[in-house]
Design a protein around this motif. Structure first.
Motif, PDB file in Angstrom:
ATOM      1  N   GLY A 124     -11.040   6.704  -2.926  1.00  8.97           N
ATOM      2  CA  GLY A 124     -10.322   5.695  -3.766  1.00  8.97           C
ATOM      3  C   GLY A 124      -8.866   6.445  -4.220  1.00  8.97           C
ATOM      4  N   SER A 125      -8.482   7.556  -4.818  1.00 11.61           N
ATOM      5  CA  SER A 125      -7.459   7.889  -5.164  1.00 11.61           C
ATOM      6  C   SER A 125      -6.466   7.961  -3.955  1.00 11.61           C
ATOM      7  CB  SER A 125      -7.231   9.310  -5.932  1.00 11.61           C
ATOM      8  OG  SER A 125      -8.306   9.216  -6.996  1.00 11.61           O
ATOM      9  N   SER A 126      -6.884   8.484  -2.825  1.00 12.29           N
ATOM     10  CA  SER A 126      -6.005   8.570  -1.488  1.00 12.29           C
ATOM     11  C   SER A 126      -5.563   7.162  -1.039  1.00 12.29           C
ATOM     12  CB  SER A 126      -6.661   9.418  -0.391  1.00 12.29           C
ATOM     13  OG  SER A 126      -7.007  10.502  -0.946  1.00 12.29           O
ATOM     14  N   ALA A 127      -6.505   6.243  -1.105  1.00 12.57           N
ATOM     15  CA  ALA A 127      -6.330   4.848  -0.883  1.00 12.57           C
ATOM     16  C   ALA A 127      -5.067   4.028  -1.671  1.00 12.57           C
ATOM     17  CB  ALA A 127      -7.587   3.816  -0.795  1.00 12.57           C
ATOM     18  N   VAL A 128      -5.309   4.750  -3.182  1.00 11.15           N
ATOM     19  CA  VAL A 128      -4.460   3.901  -3.986  1.00 11.15           C
ATOM     20  C   VAL A 128      -2.820   4.583  -3.759  1.00 11.15           C
ATOM     21  CG1 VAL A 128      -3.530   3.903  -6.553  1.00 11.15           C
ATOM     22  CG2 VAL A 128      -5.929   3.230  -5.776  1.00 11.15           C
ATOM     23  N   TRP A 129      -2.768   5.932  -3.580  1.00 13.11           N
ATOM     24  CA  TRP A 129      -1.595   6.675  -3.248  1.00 13.11           C
ATOM     25  C   TRP A 129      -0.798   5.768  -2.129  1.00 13.11           C
ATOM     26  CZ3 TRP A 129       0.154   9.598   0.858  1.00 13.11           C
ATOM     27  CH2 TRP A 129       1.353  10.206   0.606  1.00 13.11           C
ATOM     28  N   TRP A 130      -1.810   5.853  -1.024  1.00  9.39           N
ATOM     29  CA  TRP A 130      -1.194   5.131   0.374  1.00  9.39           C
ATOM     30  C   TRP A 130      -0.552   3.983  -0.105  1.00  9.39           C
ATOM     31  CZ3 TRP A 130      -2.364   0.800   3.237  1.00  9.39           C
ATOM     32  CH2 TRP A 130      -1.686   0.854   4.376  1.00  9.39           C
ATOM     33  N   TRP A 131      -1.348   3.194  -0.856  1.00  7.27           N
ATOM     34  CA  TRP A 131      -0.659   1.605  -1.026  1.00  7.27           C
ATOM     35  C   TRP A 131       0.469   1.819  -1.753  1.00  7.27           C
ATOM     36  CZ3 TRP A 131      -0.315  -1.302  -5.413  1.00  7.27           C
ATOM     37  CH2 TRP A 131      -0.043  -2.283  -5.234  1.00  7.27           C
TER      38      TRP A 131
END
Length: 289
Positions: A124-131
């Motif tokens: 989830g953190s990786s997805a938020v960072w990428w977005w």
């Protein structure tokens, strides 16, 4: 005679032997009786060998023997009365093993749950960072393009209104006034001529101009204004595009993807690698030290 009478008493069959004899007479195998009693073959062997200390507490031993007798249709009361006295402090070996296995399985289950939770948080953190890092360039570029289009449209509308107003004023002026105005304009032109010559000397020469050269290694958005706030470059440039600009420094530069653009100012390379990636880069040329 006494010895003959006492010897049979000492050779009386034990509980285990009695049960084993009844099982064999019923033609039931060890594996079959173990399956019916829901015990292991080794546990049944312990019962038939009178190894009660290997089966656990006395309560469990009595339960096993009752089930054994019930399966073979034997009266369990007389059989249980023959049981010898033994310590009840022993704990069932199989129960200990089962308890430890259950505890280990519960521990492993908790560990897997925590691992999945940590993995979900990381994903989830990786997805938020990428977005957060992938979307701002397109959004900011679209916003800037929309704002610039709106400003350009407003400037065009203002220019058209001014031209329409001038046409209306010229139509309302009488012919004599137009003639007077023409003569006045000629006088003003004659008087302004020397001033224009003087002003021309103050205009920037070629030595005051600076040259920017840009090489686009990938598609990027760009906007450049010179020192007079005149827009000299604007729009999206394709990969492989080369652009040369000349104007009065300092220049105000905005780049969508600065890391794909190579810049030289007056033949000297400009290092813009210090600006953060995935963000619009706004800076002056020449760069402030």
């Amino acid at each position: 005679m006494n010895e003959d009478n006492t010897q049979p008493q000492s050779d009386e069959p034990s509980v285990g032997q009695i049960l084993k004899t009844h099982r064999e007479n019923a033609n039931i195998s060890l594996a079959k009786i173990a399956s019916l009693l829901k015990l292991t073959e080794s546990q049944v062997q312990h019962i038939e060998n009178d190894e009660y200390h290997l089966l656990g507490a006395k309560t469990f031993v009595k339960g096993y023997i009752k089930n054994y007798c019930r399966t073979l249709n034997i009266d369990s009361t007389a059989i249980l009365a023959m049981l010898p006295a033994f310590s009840t402090s022993d704990k069932p070996v199989d129960m200990q093993s089962f308890s430890r296995r259950t505890e280990k399985e519960a521990h492993d289950s908790r560990l897997m749950t925590v691992s999945y939770l940590i993995l979900a948080i990381v994903i989830g953190s990786s997805a938020v960072w990428w977005w957060q890092n992938a979307t701002p360039i397109d959004e900011q570029t679209n916003t800037i393009n929309a704002n610039n289009s709106f400003i350009t449209q407003q400037q065009e509308n203002t220019k058209r209104l001014a031209e329409a107003a001038d046409e209306v004023q010229l139509d309302d002026v009488e012919p004599e006034q137009q003639t007077n105005s023409a003569s006045q304009n000629e006088q003003q032109t004659i008087q302004a001529a020397p001033l224009n010559d003087a002003q021309s000397t103050s205009e920037p020469t070629n030595t005051d101009l600076s040259t920017i050269f840009m090489m686009f290694n990938d598609e990027s958005w760009v906007e450049i204004h010179d020192a007079n706030d005149e827009k000299i470059a604007f729009g999206v440039k394709k990969a492989g595009y080369e652009m040369t600009l000349t104007g009065v420094a300092p220049f105000s530069v905005v780049l969508g993807k600065h890391d794909v653009v190579s810049i030289t100012l007056n033949g000297e390379p400009v290092d813009i690698s210090a600006f953060p990636k995935n963000r619009l880069a706004k800076f002056k040329l020449p760069l402030a030290e």
